[in-house]
Design a protein around this motif. Sequence first.
Motif, short mmCIF file in Angstrom:
data_model
loop_
_atom_site.label_atom_id
_atom_site.label_comp_id
_atom_site.label_asym_id
_atom_site.label_seq_id
_atom_site.Cartn_x
_atom_site.Cartn_y
_atom_site.Cartn_z
N GLU A 117 49.95 36.13 34.26
CA GLU A 117 48.56 36.47 33.88
C GLU A 117 48.11 37.74 34.60
O GLU A 117 47.48 38.62 34.01
N GLN A 118 48.43 37.80 35.90
CA GLN A 118 48.06 38.98 36.68
C GLN A 118 48.74 40.23 36.12
O GLN A 118 48.12 41.29 35.99
N SER A 162 49.74 40.71 33.05
CA SER A 162 49.10 41.06 31.78
C SER A 162 47.82 41.84 32.04
O SER A 162 47.53 42.82 31.35
N LYS A 163 47.03 41.40 33.04
CA LYS A 163 45.78 42.08 33.37
C LYS A 163 46.04 43.49 33.90
O LYS A 163 45.39 44.45 33.49
N ASP A 164 47.01 43.60 34.81
CA ASP A 164 47.25 44.88 35.48
C ASP A 164 47.95 45.90 34.58
O ASP A 164 47.72 47.09 34.69
N GLY A 169 48.75 45.30 31.01
CA GLY A 169 48.45 45.23 29.58
C GLY A 169 49.54 44.67 28.70
O GLY A 169 49.42 44.71 27.48
N LYS A 210 51.44 41.28 27.67
CA LYS A 210 51.19 39.85 27.82
C LYS A 210 52.49 39.06 27.94
O LYS A 210 53.41 39.23 27.14
#
Lengths: 393, 183
Positions: A240-241, A243-245, A247, A249
Amino acid sequence: MSADKGMEVSIAASVAAKLARVEAVAAYPITPQTHIVEHLAEIVANGELDAAYINVESEHSAMSACVGASATGARTFTSTSAQGMELMHEILFIASGMRLPIVMASVNRALSSPLSIWGDHSDVMAARDTGWIMLFTENGQEVVDSIIMAFKIAEDRRVLLPAMVNLDGFSLSHVIEPIQFPSQEDVDRFLPPYAPLYTLHPDKPVTMGAYAMPELYTEAKYSQEIAIRNSKAVIKEVMEQFSKDFGRKYNIVETYNIEKADTVFMALGSINENIKTAIDLLKDNGKELGLVAPRLFRPFPADELVEVLKTKKKLAVFERVMPGGAMNGPLYNEIASMVVQNGLDLQLENYIFGLGGRDVEPEELIDVFEQISTSAKITHADNKNYGVIGVRS
Amino acid sequence: MLEVRFHGRGGQGAVTSAEIIAQAAIKQGMRAQAFPSFGPERRGAPVQAFLRVSDKPIRLRSKVYKPDSVLILDPTLVASANPTAGLKKGGYIIINSNKSVEELKKIFPGQNIVAVDATKIAKEELGVPITNTTMLGALVRATRVVELSTLEEPVRNRFGVNGQKNINAYTRAYNEATIINAE
């Protein structure tokens, strides 16, 4: 967002290790892993990467040197294939038992005999119960991202276990394809330096991996087992981290076109791209097939698989390894156990494919789908358990 | 999606040809794959390399069995390695050859052909009969898969000080190639 770079996936894997700022590498060259360790040796030698590159005479020594390096608190990387992994086998257990967060790129290849340098999953499946976290990848981008994520997962204080990133020999390792690389600053932010709990140091002597009497061994192994089971939550967090950092997934179980499909295929590794192409071709003809692709194999993501499979009717599990006298392939056996324990009403099929680099084209996968969808129960003429795709008898 | 199969002999650089086109295509914002067919290969033995270029993500990991075009670095492979196997109807046979149009039409009846004497060009421009970069000019002429100018950067990266010679070689092949369209 950086532009795509056309690069061989093996070279990209070594660039990922460099972006992770590995501090120690010990490896022995073996096809098809060679380009990874060659390029790492090159960038250590020319000063691009500040790491100890430990030359060894075998994979047994490579993994032993990794154990030593990791025990001193160094971020440690290695890579191997096939016979190399078998020669490491003894030390794989020691790395996980000592709770050392070594990361290994495992370039999957068939085992001898007969000698084959080409891809399949015989090597990793023979090492599946060594206590390593195991991730699988479908393309070069996933290889790069997974290596970076693997360090963050392995080094988490709640985990402290070695992790293996599996990529298919040749069909992935030797392909030039577009890959995006995160910047060093972004990787540094995502992956801070390794902060070990205990380290080997001459000034502060400790014993690691010591001997355990029968009164303690079970508890040591039980705590290790709890650690690998609990690592799943950390792996989810890290994905998840990421994906956030960055982009892109990632999930521990990926799916493709499962919403409308009653029949689902499952496999590990790069064949999933061919399965997706088969799914698209079927869709053009008004037929629905889904894919469930576990990105994580150890720990086994049973809950997540139940969640996506519970409403499905038929599941075909594809594996690149001979069962070796087992009832079915190793992935299928996990799935069968999961189906029984969770009371799923799911008809299962098992197919062995792609051994020793044998190609399986989307058309052959479509044939399997047509067979499954037109018959109530599949029986394999020569074997009541699994079928072997394309085998000549 | 364009799929090309490259036929050469070990040491002639078929894999490098495929790689350079893939890198150029990626540079132009397309998706591309290049990979070798690994075998018990030795210098001089027939080898293959594969190229896919598409404007969409490529989700295929098998070899190219039904190419849109084939590129033949070594004309002696025509007799021994069946390099046109599976070639799609209307696809191009891109061949290094010093044979006349009439002769080529006889060898590949009813096929689209792009021919260039790459061995001669490579000898003159590079000083060696290694035709892999020279033939890139003929490939671009036949397929228009990338702009000829996009090849410069990957070729310079790959060949360093010899980059310009290779650029001269493929530019000549692009201009000198003979196109024979099937009647």
